[in-house]
Design a protein around this motif. Sequence first.
Motif, PDB file in Angstrom:
ATOM      1  N   GLU A 101     114.844 112.991  92.616  1.00 31.16           N
ATOM      2  CA  GLU A 101     114.854 114.451  92.543  1.00 31.16           C
ATOM      3  C   GLU A 101     114.377 115.083  93.856  1.00 31.16           C
ATOM      4  O   GLU A 101     114.910 116.082  94.307  1.00 31.16           O
ATOM      5  CB  GLU A 101     113.954 114.917  91.407  1.00 31.16           C
ATOM      6  CG  GLU A 101     114.473 114.551  90.017  1.00 31.16           C
ATOM      7  CD  GLU A 101     115.814 115.200  89.701  1.00 31.16           C
ATOM      8  OE1 GLU A 101     116.041 116.329  90.208  1.00 31.16           O
ATOM      9  OE2 GLU A 101     116.617 114.606  88.969  1.00 31.16           O
ATOM     10  N   GLY A 119     112.725 108.293  89.347  1.00 28.63           N
ATOM     11  CA  GLY A 119     113.232 109.625  89.033  1.00 28.63           C
ATOM     12  C   GLY A 119     112.664 110.692  89.955  1.00 28.63           C
ATOM     13  O   GLY A 119     113.386 111.599  90.403  1.00 28.63           O
ATOM     14  N   ASN A 127     109.676 107.511  79.600  1.00 29.06           N
ATOM     15  CA  ASN A 127     109.753 106.942  80.949  1.00 29.06           C
ATOM     16  C   ASN A 127     108.562 106.026  81.225  1.00 29.06           C
ATOM     17  O   ASN A 127     107.423 106.378  80.926  1.00 29.06           O
ATOM     18  CB  ASN A 127     109.758 108.054  82.004  1.00 29.06           C
ATOM     19  CG  ASN A 127     111.029 108.893  81.955  1.00 29.06           C
ATOM     20  OD1 ASN A 127     111.039 110.003  81.423  1.00 29.06           O
ATOM     21  ND2 ASN A 127     112.104 108.360  82.502  1.00 29.06           N
ATOM     22  N   SER A 181     110.691 103.942  86.094  1.00 32.96           N
ATOM     23  CA  SER A 181     111.665 105.017  85.916  1.00 32.96           C
ATOM     24  C   SER A 181     111.084 106.367  86.337  1.00 32.96           C
ATOM     25  O   SER A 181     111.809 107.219  86.869  1.00 32.96           O
ATOM     26  CB  SER A 181     112.138 105.076  84.452  1.00 32.96           C
ATOM     27  OG  SER A 181     111.061 105.378  83.591  1.00 32.96           O
ATOM     28  N   PHE A 191     109.575 114.905  82.848  1.00 35.46           N
ATOM     29  CA  PHE A 191     109.748 113.521  82.407  1.00 35.46           C
ATOM     30  C   PHE A 191     108.935 113.325  81.133  1.00 35.46           C
ATOM     31  O   PHE A 191     107.744 113.650  81.093  1.00 35.46           O
ATOM     32  CB  PHE A 191     109.285 112.543  83.495  1.00 35.46           C
ATOM     33  CG  PHE A 191     110.048 112.682  84.794  1.00 35.46           C
ATOM     34  CD1 PHE A 191     111.175 111.931  85.034  1.00 35.46           C
ATOM     35  CD2 PHE A 191     109.620 113.582  85.763  1.00 35.46           C
ATOM     36  CE1 PHE A 191     111.875 112.063  86.237  1.00 35.46           C
ATOM     37  CE2 PHE A 191     110.299 113.709  86.950  1.00 35.46           C
ATOM     38  CZ  PHE A 191     111.436 112.956  87.192  1.00 35.46           C
TER      39      PHE A 191
END
Length: 320
Positions: free
Chosen positions: A314, A310, A302, A306, A298
Amino acid sequence: MASLISTKTNHFRYASRFLFSHLLRHSTPTSSLLSPSFAHHLSSHHPHQVGNQGYGIGSLMLYQRLLSSTSNQEKKVLDNSSKDDSGQGKKSGGEQEQKSDAGKSVRGSPVSWLSLVFLVLTGAGLVFYYDKQKKRHIEEIQSASVSVKQGPSAGKAAIGGPFELTNHHGKRVTEKDFMGKWTLLYFGFTHCPDICPEELVKLAAAVDKIKEKGGIETVPVFISVDPERDTVEQVAEYVKEFHPKLIGLTGSSDEIKNVARAYRVYYMKTTEEDSDYLVDHSIVIYLMAPDMGFVKFFGKNNDVDSLADGVIKEIKQYKK
């Protein structure tokens, strides 16, 4: 034309009467009237007789002129009438040709319709072929994009690997010490004026949000890229300012170089001024699986939400 013929006929009658009356009066031989060569013969052998007959010969010549003029005029009238008739014939012929041409165009119209139908069918075929090719191209793009998204054959990114460093408690650790846990790694240095503190604050907040929203425990790790200044004590003082779970790692120049190479991290010391320098480096947070395999990274773009969302996404996909 009839009146002209009547007039000329009357002239002929008057001339005939005058001539015959003159011939009877002077007793002129008819052969001299009809043959100019004979009249010349008479003038050469009988001059007196010809002189007496000059008037008769002149009358005969007048009569001949009258007849010739009459015949010429009649011929002109006939020619004009024939021209008129031929002109009208040509005109009527032209009209008939135009009518016939018009008839041909009318009768020939099915050929034009046939050509139009052929043209329409050809255009429809081309449109159908183009539309079919376009749909096939779109399907190929969609299938390719799906395969790229799924990416089973893409393999695993060559990020991560074995390392050996010292934590902020002064204990030697390796990658095996982090197995069995979801780990978030960030590379920076303690003397960073703004970027590193901002990213570590974001990382600490995301760890709490991941636990709150997803019920997932994650371990935040800070790895120094400034081994000259970031001692164990320096790193210990630094990490406790952001989160109680944050683990700080440092090491020698070679150890830092090896771990940075394994995780594809760029770092470089800038211009030095009395030991006060900055280190330019990659601004990336790595998500590592419980087996310390790379999952996703990332970037700086971000924010906390987020990043947390994220990571949760994942991890859930990885478990499936």
